[in-house]
Design a protein around this motif. Structure first.
Motif, PDB file in Angstrom:
ATOM      1  N   LYS A 215       8.363  -1.630 -13.370  1.00  0.00           N
ATOM      2  CA  LYS A 215       8.910  -2.215 -14.610  1.00  0.00           C
ATOM      3  C   LYS A 215      10.054  -1.358 -15.142  1.00  0.00           C
ATOM      4  CE  LYS A 215       4.547  -4.133 -16.241  1.00  0.00           C
ATOM      5  NZ  LYS A 215       3.487  -3.953 -17.241  1.00  0.00           N
ATOM      6  N   LEU A 216       9.858  -0.037 -15.061  1.00  0.00           N
ATOM      7  CA  LEU A 216      10.867   0.891 -15.577  1.00  0.00           C
ATOM      8  C   LEU A 216      12.159   0.751 -14.779  1.00  0.00           C
ATOM      9  CD1 LEU A 216      11.107   3.156 -17.717  1.00  0.00           C
ATOM     10  CD2 LEU A 216      10.496   4.772 -15.927  1.00  0.00           C
TER      11      LEU A 216
ATOM     12  N   LEU B 151      17.180   1.184 -12.350  1.00  0.00           N
ATOM     13  CA  LEU B 151      17.087   2.464 -11.638  1.00  0.00           C
ATOM     14  C   LEU B 151      16.543   2.215 -10.239  1.00  0.00           C
ATOM     15  CD1 LEU B 151      15.293   4.435 -14.502  1.00  0.00           C
ATOM     16  CD2 LEU B 151      17.713   4.622 -13.909  1.00  0.00           C
ATOM     17  N   ASP B 152      16.713   3.205  -9.352  1.00  0.00           N
ATOM     18  CA  ASP B 152      16.132   3.100  -8.007  1.00  0.00           C
ATOM     19  C   ASP B 152      14.636   3.335  -8.084  1.00  0.00           C
ATOM     20  OD1 ASP B 152      18.969   4.836  -6.576  1.00  0.00           O
ATOM     21  OD2 ASP B 152      18.585   2.679  -6.835  1.00  0.00           O
ATOM     22  N   LEU B 153      13.884   2.444  -7.425  1.00  0.00           N
ATOM     23  CA  LEU B 153      12.430   2.612  -7.394  1.00  0.00           C
ATOM     24  C   LEU B 153      12.088   3.520  -6.222  1.00  0.00           C
ATOM     25  CD1 LEU B 153       9.664   1.857  -8.497  1.00  0.00           C
ATOM     26  CD2 LEU B 153       9.701  -0.193  -7.083  1.00  0.00           C
ATOM     27  N   ASP B 154      12.103   4.840  -6.475  1.00  0.00           N
ATOM     28  CA  ASP B 154      11.862   5.795  -5.383  1.00  0.00           C
ATOM     29  C   ASP B 154      10.792   6.807  -5.777  1.00  0.00           C
ATOM     30  OD1 ASP B 154      15.009   7.521  -6.136  1.00  0.00           O
ATOM     31  OD2 ASP B 154      13.121   7.361  -7.247  1.00  0.00           O
ATOM     32  N   ASP B 155      10.559   7.792  -4.876  1.00  0.00           N
ATOM     33  CA  ASP B 155       9.516   8.795  -5.117  1.00  0.00           C
ATOM     34  C   ASP B 155       9.769   9.599  -6.381  1.00  0.00           C
ATOM     35  OD1 ASP B 155       8.901   9.588  -1.608  1.00  0.00           O
ATOM     36  OD2 ASP B 155       8.036   8.092  -2.967  1.00  0.00           O
ATOM     37  N   ASP B 156      11.051   9.897  -6.634  1.00  0.00           N
ATOM     38  CA  ASP B 156      11.400  10.673  -7.821  1.00  0.00           C
ATOM     39  C   ASP B 156      10.951   9.961  -9.084  1.00  0.00           C
ATOM     40  OD1 ASP B 156      14.573  12.217  -6.817  1.00  0.00           O
ATOM     41  OD2 ASP B 156      12.481  12.846  -6.632  1.00  0.00           O
ATOM     42  N   LEU B 157      11.127   8.636  -9.087  1.00  0.00           N
ATOM     43  CA  LEU B 157      10.751   7.868 -10.270  1.00  0.00           C
ATOM     44  C   LEU B 157       9.232   7.848 -10.442  1.00  0.00           C
ATOM     45  CD1 LEU B 157      12.071   6.314 -12.588  1.00  0.00           C
ATOM     46  CD2 LEU B 157      11.629   4.207 -11.321  1.00  0.00           C
ATOM     47  N   HIS B 158       8.520   7.678  -9.312  1.00  0.00           N
ATOM     48  CA  HIS B 158       7.048   7.715  -9.381  1.00  0.00           C
ATOM     49  C   HIS B 158       6.564   9.046  -9.928  1.00  0.00           C
ATOM     50  CE1 HIS B 158       6.842   4.206  -6.570  1.00  0.00           C
ATOM     51  NE2 HIS B 158       5.839   3.935  -7.372  1.00  0.00           N
TER      52      HIS B 158
END
Lengths: 107, 358, 302
Positions: free
Chosen positions: A70-71, A77-84
């Motif tokens: 959702k974010l 934004l890119d949905l990647d490991d950094d975001l998780h």
């Protein structure tokens, strides 16, 4: 509030804004947000990203993958490991501040 | 009207309409001293009188109510944290006194200002309760070895715990009277009769009769009367809320079952005497006879009346300090037998004063 | 009728017997004292304050006296009574007047919740108020005193009483408490400054009080809009410099400096946010009183 409930594996619980009895009061500035929690009586300063996280949780409880998705979508934004990783860390901080809690999903 | 304006008003609320500004001045001061300013605000609202009081006076009630509302929010939060901390400990958490009145939304909770949260848990779970609370940031307050022993061995509660961050204080009881008292009731009975106030059933309050008995027991066993009048008003409000016809009968039956008749009798006597009610009716022949035959009744009346009026200098009678001292000694005597009491009083008298300046 | 309408002898007699009732900002204070220094300081520093003659209601009942015991003669003490209860420990009798001032601050901070109260100085010029939240030791009182002597209206040197709407601040002008070096700095800054006697060795060092200018008292009923919130800091040899401060940061400062935010809670949050919405916020560094006041004058000019 210290650690999350040890009996819930970290991916099966949903995060909720804590809780039914309390609310978040927001105020937006040019430079970010302030939020007042009616339960704890504490006031917190949030940047745009963490504020968006909390607002998304406020509108519907989510687990980490859901919240990250959702974010990513809402702020392009890119949905990647950094975001998780960011979401994981920010939720822990919010929990420490008494803003959110984790509950087991009941099916 | 008498000097003790507050008691006059509590006994005859309609007198509020004829107060002069200087009388309001005295009433606010007496109420504040008696810790009843908050409750008086709710009485004014209930009587539809608040809007008619002088402007100069309103702000004091407004401020006190703001303080009460902040406390109410703080209690809600504290109770949530308590539930979370104790969720794995096998005991119900029975809220007592102020916190109970507020969470159960009773009239006795309206405007009631208090400091600590009191809870009752099973005697067997006390250690696990304390352990769980310590893991969630509550720390023990009385670190003196003597105080720790005093509480754990003789009293009905463990030393108060204080949260390191929120600074709130928690009193954990495993009974409503000390172990050393002559009349220690069976606390499991109280817990068994308690009523749930949340969906999990973990959070509870005492049953309606037990709540009254607890308040009466606490008041008349205490050695310190600074909240005496407030506690009497609490009980009067608990009674006026309980309008079911069997309440009085159930109350006295339960008091007998728990071995706590005399505090309940005293409560009725003094609610009638001080707050101008008529609880003891013509049908209460047994009680009336008992009171008539009680020796030294005049002295007892003098001691307690003085104590209930001791909250403000303008109300205090002659020799009030003597009356208060007698109750102080009696309070301790009721808590423990003489062979324990004397050394305890001795220790208290010579302990260094550790009060920090403001 | 004003305090100055009573002769010193009459004032002393009333303070010793039935007490006097003084109107201080929005409050009526009932005051009794048999201590000579309290009587004379009141006579000097509160002379323009109106007496509350007709009303029978006082907001606070304060008494300052020496306890009737051997302490009257050996290291005499002063006790502060709030409606005949003592909230603090006694102090040496030389600190009697400062104890009155601190005690009255305590009464307001503890019992007044119709306003959000911030520990700060508040002054007004041209219909615009500046709130100066107080970091201890930052020189706030000195700056506040100097501004008042240069024509700013003092609303308070200690507490900003902020209306629930967050827009207005209510005056409660009181003598300005000056500490240590600032006493002589202000005396040199303006020869017309009227200062009470020094009290030595208090918990804050040497303390003396500056009488508020007449205008501050006569206009004590006029509340005013807040336009600026400024955190001042005296820094030796620095130039006057204003640095814009982010509002979330200033909100934290206001909360940290509030006496009753924990009571006001949500309404305090609302009031503080609305206050900051309509104000500009700065950090201010200065060393020259004359220069910084000139800059502050310019700030409110338009």
């Amino acid at each position: 509030m210290t650690s999350s409930d040890a009996s819930i594996p970290s991916d099966s619980g949903r995060w909720y804004v804590n809780s039914a009895l309390f609310q978040l009061k927001w105020h937006q500035w040019e430079e970010g947000y302030s939020v007042f929690h009616t339960g704890s009586g504490e006031t917190h300063t949030l940047d745009d990203l963490s504020a968006q996280c909390l607002k998304l949780l406020e509108s519907s409880p989510s687990n980490i993958p859901e919240l990250s998705a959702k974010l990513a979508q809402s702020l392009s934004l890119d949905l990647d490991d950094d975001l998780h990783e960011y979401v994981d860390k920010i939720l822990q901080q919010f929990e420490y501040l008494g803003l959110v809690e984790k509950k087991r999903v009941s099916i | 009207m008498s000097q003790c304006l507050l008691i006059d008003i509590l006994g005859n609320v309609e007198k509020l309409s004829s107060l002069t500004l200087s009388q309001w001045d005295l009433l606010v001061r007496q109420s504040r001293s008696a810790n009843l300013l908050g409750k008086l605000y709710y009485i004014l609202i209930e009587q539809n009188y608040f809007d008619r009081i002088p402007e100069a006076v309103k702000k004091h009630f407004f401020s006190e109510n703001k303080y009460f509302e902040a406390q109410q929010s703080s209690i809600e939060w504290e109770v949530e944290n308590l539930k979370h901390a104790l969720r794995h400990v096998d005991t119900p958490v029975v809220l007592l006194k102020g916190a109970a009145y507020i969470k159960a939304k009773l009239k006795a909770g309206d405007g009631r200002i208090f400091n600590d949260i009191d809870i009752l848990v099973t005697a067997q779970s006390i250690e696990k309760v304390e352990e769980a609370l310590k893991k969630h940031g509550w720390l023990s307050t009385h670190l003196d070895e003597y105080d720790q022993k005093y509480y754990r061995k003789w009293m009905h509660e463990i030393p108060p715990l204080k949260h390191y961050q929120r600074k709130t204080v928690l009193d954990i009881h495993h009974n409503i009277l000390p172990r050393t008292s002559k009349n220690t009731p069976d606390s499991q009975k109280l817990i068994d009769a308690s009523i749930p106030i949340d969906e999990t059933g973990k959070l509870r309050v005492l049953s309606d009769v037990d709540m009254f008995i607890h308040s009466a027991t606490h008041l008349f066993h205490e050695g310190e009367f600074n909240h005496g009048l407030r506690d009497l008003v609490d009980m009067e409000q608990l009674l006026s809320e309980n309008i079911r016809t069997d309440f009085k009968k159930d109350l006295f039956d339960r008091a007998e079952e728990l071995g706590l008749q005399w505090p309940v009798q005293y409560a009725f006597v003094y609610i009638d005497k001080i707050l101008n009610r008529k609880l003891i009716g013509d049908t209460d022949l047994k009680l009336k006879k008992k009171l008539k035959n009680k020796r030294g009744l005049a002295v007892i009346h003098w001691v307690y009346s003085s104590a209930f009026m001791s909250f403000h200098k303008s109300c205090a009678k002659a020799f009030t300090p003597v009356a208060l001292w007698l109750l102080y000694i009696r309070g301790h005597w009721l808590k423990m037998p003489l062979y324990l009491l004397l050394p305890h009083l001795f220790h208290k008298a010579f302990k260094k004063d550790t009060v920090t300046p403001l | 009728m004003y305090l100055s309408d009573l002769s010193l002898a009459q004032l002393k007699k009333e303070l010793q017997q039935q007490g006097i009732r003084l109107r201080i900002g929005p409050f009526v204070v009932s005051l009794k004292s048999s201590i000579a220094s309290v009587q004379s300081c009141l006579s000097l520093l509160y002379d323009s304050y109106p007496l509350a003659l007709d009303e029978g209601f006082s907001d606070f009942h304060i008494r300052l006296d020496t306890p009737p015991s051997y302490r009257r003669f050996y290291k005499p003490q002063v006790r502060f009574y709030f409606d005949e209860r003592e909230p603090f420990k006694p102090l040496p009798i030389a600190h009697a007047f400062p104890l009155f001032e601190w005690g009255l601050n305590w009464c307001i901070a503890k019992y007044v919740h119709q306003y959000l109260i911030i520990h700060s100085a508040v002054l007004e010029k041209n219909g615009k108020a500046i709130i100066l939240p107080g970091a201890p030791g930052a020189g706030k009182s000195t700056l506040c005193a100097a501004m008042m002597l240069r024509g700013w209206r003092l609303l308070s040197d200690e507490m900003a009483l902020i209306s629930p709407s967050g827009q207005r601040v209510r005056p409660i002008p009181r003598p300005v408490a000056l500490k240590n070096d600032s006493i002589e700095i202000i005396r040199a800054f303006d020869k017309s400054a009227v200062l009470g006697p020094k009290s030595y060795d208090t918990s804050k060092g040497t303390v003396a009080h500056l009488r508020p200018t007449h205008d501050c008292i006569t206009r004590a009923d006029e509340d005013v809009n807040v336009r600026f919130v400024i955190m001042p800091k005296y820094q030796k040899d620095s130039h006057t410099k204003f640095m814009q401060l982010a509002k979330p940061e200033m909100l934290n400062q206001l909360i940290r400096n509030s006496f009753n935010y924990n009571v006001m809670r949500e309404s305090g949050f609302d009031a503080a946010c609305k206050l900051l919405d309509q104000s500009e916020c700065f950090d201010l560094v200065y060393s020259d009183l004359g220069d910084v006041i000139k800059h502050l004058d310019e700030l409110v000019m338009f």
